[in-house]
Design a protein around this motif. Structure first.
Motif, mmCIF file in Angstrom:
data_model
loop_
_atom_site.group_PDB
_atom_site.id
_atom_site.type_symbol
_atom_site.label_atom_id
_atom_site.label_comp_id
_atom_site.label_asym_id
_atom_site.label_seq_id
_atom_site.Cartn_x
_atom_site.Cartn_y
_atom_site.Cartn_z
ATOM 1 N N THR A 5 94.126 -11.012 51.118
ATOM 2 C CA THR A 5 95.111 -11.564 50.186
ATOM 3 C C THR A 5 96.324 -11.989 51.004
ATOM 4 N N THR A 9 101.856 -7.859 47.516
ATOM 5 C CA THR A 9 101.084 -7.655 46.284
ATOM 6 C C THR A 9 101.961 -7.867 45.047
ATOM 7 N N GLY A 10 103.229 -7.472 45.147
ATOM 8 C CA GLY A 10 104.128 -7.625 43.997
ATOM 9 C C GLY A 10 104.382 -9.085 43.620
ATOM 10 N N TYR A 11 104.022 -10.018 44.487
ATOM 11 C CA TYR A 11 104.285 -11.436 44.214
ATOM 12 C C TYR A 11 103.138 -12.107 43.486
ATOM 13 N N ARG A 12 102.004 -11.377 43.309
ATOM 14 C CA ARG A 12 100.826 -12.047 42.740
ATOM 15 C C ARG A 12 101.079 -12.619 41.353
ATOM 16 N N ASP A 13 101.897 -11.934 40.559
ATOM 17 C CA ASP A 13 102.127 -12.406 39.183
ATOM 18 C C ASP A 13 103.324 -13.343 39.071
ATOM 19 N N ILE A 14 103.960 -13.659 40.177
ATOM 20 C CA ILE A 14 105.133 -14.541 40.086
ATOM 21 C C ILE A 14 104.664 -15.978 40.243
ATOM 22 N N SER A 15 104.977 -16.806 39.241
ATOM 23 C CA SER A 15 104.635 -18.221 39.427
ATOM 24 C C SER A 15 105.918 -18.973 39.768
ATOM 25 N N ILE A 115 112.340 -13.063 37.161
ATOM 26 C CA ILE A 115 111.716 -13.535 38.409
ATOM 27 C C ILE A 115 112.424 -12.903 39.618
ATOM 28 N N ARG A 118 111.354 -9.286 39.935
ATOM 29 C CA ARG A 118 110.039 -9.065 40.578
ATOM 30 C C ARG A 118 110.081 -9.418 42.059
#
Ligand SMILES: Cc1ncc(COP(=O)(O)O)c(C=O)c1O
Length: 361
Positions: A5, A9-15, A115, A118
């Motif tokens: 990856t 990991t904490g950035y996976r849901d940030i678009s 945003i 996160r």
């Protein structure tokens, strides 16, 4: 080679932040200054472009801090600056909280806050606004957050939070809590809570030169707080965040450009009043606005905004907002926000709105 990856990991849901920014003939979607920038700032920018591009700018924008300090009436060691107030907010959140801490904010509010939360490993805790569009003081306290963010006047609703509620939240802040009050639109409200900093050394008030000052493209934001607090934000922010041209233009805007800025704040307030009257004639009741935009719940906002865009007018649609008021319940959480600009642009917006509404009915 196995494919791992990429990134935290904490950035996976940030678009990526992606409002519809496609160029539009009349753009009333982002609350910038429809009249442009003070001529004095434009001149300073052009002069600086050739003289100041080769070398690094000042580390922490000392000259700009002096100009801002005299504009808001504090000492320069109570001011920090950044690449837009986005940068100041991001740096402050990082300075005040550890990963895993909570940040509470009214819902709806400035959409970058969850945003930034996160991005810095914080847990976002939205607290629905009251039906009056004021902040829910008890809800904020109950959120038990390390950082409390408030926006006054609030984006996207436009209403200033009540002084009483803000004082209650600031007054009840515990020893390990920080309060950030975002005053991006304060110039249009004519009120500020900067004075509360004298009572609370864990309160930071953020401001921007993107709205009343017309410098959104130059990215200049700032904050005011106790010197000890500001020093921590500067550590988190790092050096060279305000570029040399932006610093010169911002200083000019705060000097010779200030009369232009004040005149256009007055024009904005007059056009805001006029737009609200026009909307009322169409049986639309925007929330009382203290900012340079008006906001009103309306069903099918996304479709209306899309159809207005096809007619050359960009406004900002919202869907899925919390149903905190009768208006938002009736519209099922949909709303439009229209930035205030020159009257010809607002007249075009009203014409486009009338046309697309007639077609929807
Ligand atoms: C409430 C609020 N805060 C901060 C910002 C960010 O402003 P800037 O980064 O341009 O200073 C905006 C921009 O729209 C805003 O609405």
């Amino acid at each position: 080679m196995t494919r791992g990856t990429v990134g935290r990991t904490g950035y996976r849901d940030i678009s990526l932040y992606s409002p519809d920014r496609a160029p539009c003939r009349v753009d009333l979607s982002d609350n910038t200054n429809g009249w442009g920038m003070p001529p004095a700032a434009a001149d300073a920018f052009s002069t600086a472009a050739s003289a100041a591009s080769t070398r690094y700018p000042s580390l922490y924008a000392a000259a700009l801090k002096d100009a801002l300090a005299s504009y808001v009436g504090v000492s320069a060691d109570m001011v920090t600056t950044g690449c837009g107030s986005d940068d100041v907010l991001d740096s402050s959140i990082r300075a005040f909280a550890e990963p895993g801490d909570r940040i509470a904010y009214p819902d709806p509010t400035f959409p970058m806050i969850p945003i930034f939360a996160r991005m810095n490993g914080l847990v976002p805790v939205p607290v629905p606004l009251m039906s009056s569009y004021d902040v829910d003081v008890d809800g904020m306290r109950a959120a038990n957050a390390r950082v409390i963010y408030l926006c006054s006047p609030n984006n996207p609703t436009g209403a200033a939070l009540s002084r009483r509620s803000i004082e209650a939240i600031v007054g009840a802040a515990r020893g390990d809590q920080f309060v950030i009050i975002d005053e991006a639109y304060a110039e249009f409200a004519g009120v500020t809570v900067i004075d509360l900093i004298q009572r609370c050394d864990r309160l930071l008030v953020t401001r921007t030169m993107s709205k009343a000052f017309g410098l959104a493209g130059l990215r200049v934001g700032y904050a005011i707080g106790a010197p000890s607090l500001v020093a921590e934000v500067e550590k988190s922010r790092g050096p060279y965040k305000v570029n040399a041209m932006a610093e010169r233009a911002a200083i000019a805007a705060l000097g010779d450009g200030l009369a232009w800025v004040r005149e256009h704040i007055e024009l904005t307030i007059a056009n805001r009043r006029r737009l609200i009257v026009e909307l009322a004639m169409r049986r639309i009741r925007p929330i009382e606005s203290d900012a340079n935009f008006v906001f009103f719940p309306i069903a099918r906002a996304l479709g209306l905004a899309r159809a207005m865009r096809e007619r050359g007018v960009a406004v900002r649609p919202f869907e899925g907002l919390p149903l905190v008021s009768e208006g938002l319940s009736a519209s099922n959480g949909a709303a439009l926000r229209i930035s205030i600009g020159p009257w010809e642009q607002l007249a075009e917006a009203l014409d486009a709105f009338d046309e697309v509404r007639a077609q929807c009915e």
